[in-house]
Design a protein around this motif. Structure first.
Motif, PDB file in Angstrom:
ATOM      1  N   ILE A 164     -33.173  -1.111  35.667  1.00  0.00           N
ATOM      2  CA  ILE A 164     -33.369   0.347  35.613  1.00  0.00           C
ATOM      3  C   ILE A 164     -34.802   0.663  35.187  1.00  0.00           C
ATOM      4  O   ILE A 164     -35.500   1.445  35.844  1.00  0.00           O
ATOM      5  CB  ILE A 164     -32.354   0.998  34.647  1.00  0.00           C
ATOM      6  CG1 ILE A 164     -30.940   0.890  35.206  1.00  0.00           C
ATOM      7  CG2 ILE A 164     -32.726   2.458  34.386  1.00  0.00           C
ATOM      8  CD1 ILE A 164     -29.844   1.179  34.193  1.00  0.00           C
TER       9      ILE A 164
ATOM     10  N   HIS B  92     -37.447  -0.137  37.863  1.00  0.00           N
ATOM     11  CA  HIS B  92     -37.529   0.886  38.911  1.00  0.00           C
ATOM     12  C   HIS B  92     -38.250   2.135  38.395  1.00  0.00           C
ATOM     13  O   HIS B  92     -39.060   2.739  39.109  1.00  0.00           O
ATOM     14  CB  HIS B  92     -36.138   1.249  39.426  1.00  0.00           C
ATOM     15  CG  HIS B  92     -35.561   0.211  40.333  1.00  0.00           C
ATOM     16  ND1 HIS B  92     -36.076  -0.041  41.577  1.00  0.00           N
ATOM     17  CD2 HIS B  92     -34.515  -0.634  40.180  1.00  0.00           C
ATOM     18  CE1 HIS B  92     -35.372  -1.005  42.159  1.00  0.00           C
ATOM     19  NE2 HIS B  92     -34.421  -1.379  41.318  1.00  0.00           N
TER      20      HIS B  92
ATOM     21  N   GLU C  11     -32.761   4.205  43.855  1.00  0.00           N
ATOM     22  CA  GLU C  11     -33.011   2.785  43.613  1.00  0.00           C
ATOM     23  C   GLU C  11     -32.362   2.274  42.334  1.00  0.00           C
ATOM     24  O   GLU C  11     -32.019   1.109  42.244  1.00  0.00           O
ATOM     25  CB  GLU C  11     -34.515   2.484  43.584  1.00  0.00           C
ATOM     26  CG  GLU C  11     -35.146   2.397  44.941  1.00  0.00           C
ATOM     27  CD  GLU C  11     -35.366   3.754  45.591  1.00  0.00           C
ATOM     28  OE1 GLU C  11     -35.319   4.789  44.870  1.00  0.00           O
ATOM     29  OE2 GLU C  11     -35.565   3.801  46.815  1.00  0.00           O
ATOM     30  N   PHE C  12     -32.206   3.124  41.328  1.00  0.00           N
ATOM     31  CA  PHE C  12     -31.582   2.594  40.118  1.00  0.00           C
ATOM     32  C   PHE C  12     -30.153   3.076  39.908  1.00  0.00           C
ATOM     33  O   PHE C  12     -29.570   2.878  38.845  1.00  0.00           O
ATOM     34  CB  PHE C  12     -32.453   2.786  38.858  1.00  0.00           C
ATOM     35  CG  PHE C  12     -32.888   4.182  38.547  1.00  0.00           C
ATOM     36  CD1 PHE C  12     -32.091   5.035  37.833  1.00  0.00           C
ATOM     37  CD2 PHE C  12     -34.138   4.616  38.962  1.00  0.00           C
ATOM     38  CE1 PHE C  12     -32.516   6.309  37.523  1.00  0.00           C
ATOM     39  CE2 PHE C  12     -34.575   5.889  38.649  1.00  0.00           C
ATOM     40  CZ  PHE C  12     -33.757   6.741  37.933  1.00  0.00           C
TER      41      PHE C  12
ATOM     42  N   THR D 205     -27.551   1.187  37.246  1.00  0.00           N
ATOM     43  CA  THR D 205     -26.975   2.106  36.254  1.00  0.00           C
ATOM     44  C   THR D 205     -25.453   2.021  36.271  1.00  0.00           C
ATOM     45  O   THR D 205     -24.805   1.964  35.216  1.00  0.00           O
ATOM     46  CB  THR D 205     -27.438   3.550  36.507  1.00  0.00           C
ATOM     47  OG1 THR D 205     -28.865   3.592  36.460  1.00  0.00           O
ATOM     48  CG2 THR D 205     -26.868   4.509  35.474  1.00  0.00           C
TER      49      THR D 205
END
Length: 129
Positions: free
Chosen positions: A86, A89, A98-99, A103
């Protein structure tokens, strides 16, 4: 452990295991998109193999009965890997898309750890009594 908590634990744990195994496979076979993402994040490609193997071993540790200390290490490893993903990114300016995956896996890690049955926890002994 209540039936509700047992269901929460197993749903979270099975989804966590599925997520870790599937991302581990993608990393182990070095899919083009995964290699591109790691390059974008600035990490060496050999790290994909290391992360994949750790994920597979972590899933085994979390799912197999007994070995509570090993489970703690596996949960910690999942937490560090996903929080690191995380922040990686975020550091390169990636968007939410993207995260999202890391997450979700981080949240599943915390839910699985929190709701794990007593026989999967380390029992602390207080010697100060």
């Amino acid at each position: 452990m209540t039936k509700r908590n047992k269901i929460i634990y197993w749903v979270a744990t099975l989804w966590l295991a599925l997520g870790m195994v599937s991302t581990g496979i993608v990393q182990l076979i070095k899919m083009k998109e995964e290699v591109a993402m790691f390059t974008h994040l600035g990490y060496p490609i050999y790290l994909l193999t290391i992360l994949a193997i750790w994920k597979f071993l972590g899933v085994i540790a979390v799912l197999v009965p007994k070995f509570p200390l090993l489970k703690e290490w596996a949960y910690a490893g999942f937490f560090f890997a996903m929080s690191g993903a995380i922040f990686s990114h975020i550091a390169v300016g990636d968007g939410t898309k993207e995260f999202f995956g890391p997450t979700l896996l981080l949240i599943l890690t915390m839910i699985s750890w929190y709701f794990r049955p007593a026989d999967r926890k380390i029992i602390s002994v207080n010697f100060n009594k």
